[in-house]
Design an enzyme around this catalytic site. Structure first.
Site, PDB file in Angstrom:
ATOM      1  N   LYS A 232       0.813  -1.221   0.000  1.00 22.23           N
ATOM      2  CA  LYS A 232       0.000   0.000   0.000  1.00 22.23           C
ATOM      3  C   LYS A 232       0.844   1.268   0.000  1.00 22.23           C
ATOM      4  O   LYS A 232       2.034   1.255   0.327  1.00 22.23           O
ATOM      5  CB  LYS A 232      -0.971  -0.040   1.182  1.00 22.23           C
ATOM      6  CG  LYS A 232      -2.057  -1.100   0.927  1.00 22.23           C
ATOM      7  CD  LYS A 232      -3.173  -1.092   1.928  1.00 22.23           C
ATOM      8  CE  LYS A 232      -4.248  -2.087   1.516  1.00 22.23           C
ATOM      9  NZ  LYS A 232      -5.327  -2.213   2.524  1.00 22.23           N
ATOM     10  N   ARG A 267      -3.041 -10.009   5.371  1.00 20.69           N
ATOM     11  CA  ARG A 267      -3.510 -10.207   3.989  1.00 20.69           C
ATOM     12  C   ARG A 267      -2.405  -9.727   3.067  1.00 20.69           C
ATOM     13  O   ARG A 267      -2.096  -8.530   3.051  1.00 20.69           O
ATOM     14  CB  ARG A 267      -4.795  -9.405   3.788  1.00 20.69           C
ATOM     15  CG  ARG A 267      -5.396  -9.546   2.407  1.00 20.69           C
ATOM     16  CD  ARG A 267      -6.675  -8.754   2.278  1.00 20.69           C
ATOM     17  NE  ARG A 267      -7.224  -8.871   0.948  1.00 20.69           N
ATOM     18  CZ  ARG A 267      -6.804  -8.141  -0.094  1.00 20.69           C
ATOM     19  NH1 ARG A 267      -5.822  -7.266   0.073  1.00 20.69           N
ATOM     20  NH2 ARG A 267      -7.356  -8.306  -1.283  1.00 20.69           N
TER      21      ARG A 267
END
Ligand SMILES: Nc1nc2ncc(COP(=O)(O)OP(=O)(O)O)nc2c(=O)[nH]1
Length: 293
Positions: A232, A267
């Site tokens: 991210k 995740r």
């Protein structure tokens, strides 16, 4: 590491029969492998668009030690345009059907109840809803199927969520939301939940850092916590890595931190890398661990 559990209303791979259903238990932090069957996911869009490529990727992540494969047919990156349900279903259903008999726990990453219902019928075992089951229809689908849900916090929606997100107290507000949604969803008959602070979903990097530093306040609760920082934008802001595909080392650093703070699952895109590092960290922190020789 700490013991974690998810309860299902139906038999699942690795599940044991319990009074209230089938229970999957694990110690320490497990890995959820990301399988984006989309053309436009922010870090790996288009790579697994064919059924064969998707199944090969899923098997590789399972063989690398991922406990869950998270199959998603709609990008939730900032600015993403919504995908029609039928199109999203056409992407995920064949992959779920192909993986159903392969022994991995499967989650479907969707915001739509109709997609979740069909995905569960096609072989998914749990639902990963980035909206925190905002749609009452999603609660009905999970409760009706006896499928656990990942309740994630998102402020707004992917298309607009990163337009100057503001909080009075991001940790207090996100944690309150998760506790409230978990209670509501469980009361409606969903067998169990994972809680996820939703890094990057209507949050600045400062908000993400605050949430990562406050993880113990969430992991001390009764529900397993899932954390997804993989590749991210915050990693670019912390370490100067403009290309998302180059951010696995930074992802690992954030996820090892999350595991140390009690996260039950992370995740990730780079499943093997994470499985190895988490195993080493778990051994390092386990005073009773005695190496083979
Ligand atoms: N529970 C949960 N689900 C999530 N789904 C998607 C993404 C975004 O990552 P990715 O799927 O790689 O990208 P895209 O949404 O563009 O497919 N992050 C999370 C997360 O942090 N937690």
């Amino acid at each position: 590491g700490r013991a974690h559990a998810l309860t299902f209303g139906f038999p699942v791979p690795g599940g044991e029969r319990a009074a209230d259903g089938w229970r999957v238990t694990w110690r320490g932090c497990a890995v959820m492998g990301v399988l984006n069957v989309t053309p436009d996911s922010f870090s790996d869009g288009g790579r697994y668009a064919s059924l064969e490529a998707a199944v090969t990727r899923a098997r590789a992540m399972r063989d690398a030690g991922a406990r869950v494969i998270d199959v998603g047919g709609e990008s939730t990156r900032p600015g993403a345009e919504p995908v029609p349900a039928e199109q999203e279903l056409d992407r995920v259903r064949p992959v779920l059907r192909a993986l159903a008999g392969e022994g991995a726990l499967l989650s479907v990453d969707t915001m739509k109840p109709e997609v979740a219902r069909e995905a569960l019928a096609a072989g998914a075992h749990l639902v990963n809803d980035v909206t925190g089951l905002r749609d009452p229809g999603m609660v009905e689908v999970c409760a009706g199927a006896g499928a656990p849900a990942c309740v994630m916090h998102m402020r707004g929606e992917p298309r607009t969520m990163q337009r100057s997100p503001q909080y009075r107290d991001v940790v207090a507000e996100v944690h309150a939301f998760l506790r409230e949604r978990a209670a509501a969803v469980l009361a409606a008959g969903v067998p169990s939940v994972l809680l996820d602070p939703g890094l990057g979903f209507g949050k600045t990097a400062a908000h993400n850092l605050a949430l990562l530093r406050a993880l113990p306040e969430l992991t001390c609760g009764p529900h397993p916590v899932l954390v997804g920082a993989s590749r991210k934008k915050m990693i670019d802001l912390l370490a100067g890595v403009p290309n998302a595909a180059d951010r696995d080392p930074g992802s690992l650093a954030l996820h090892l931190h999350a595991a140390r703070q009690g996260a039950a699952m992370v995740r990730v895109h780079a499943a093997g890398v994470h499985v190895q590092a988490l195993r080493v960290q778990a051994a390092l922190e386990d005073p009773t661990f005695t190496p083979g020789r």
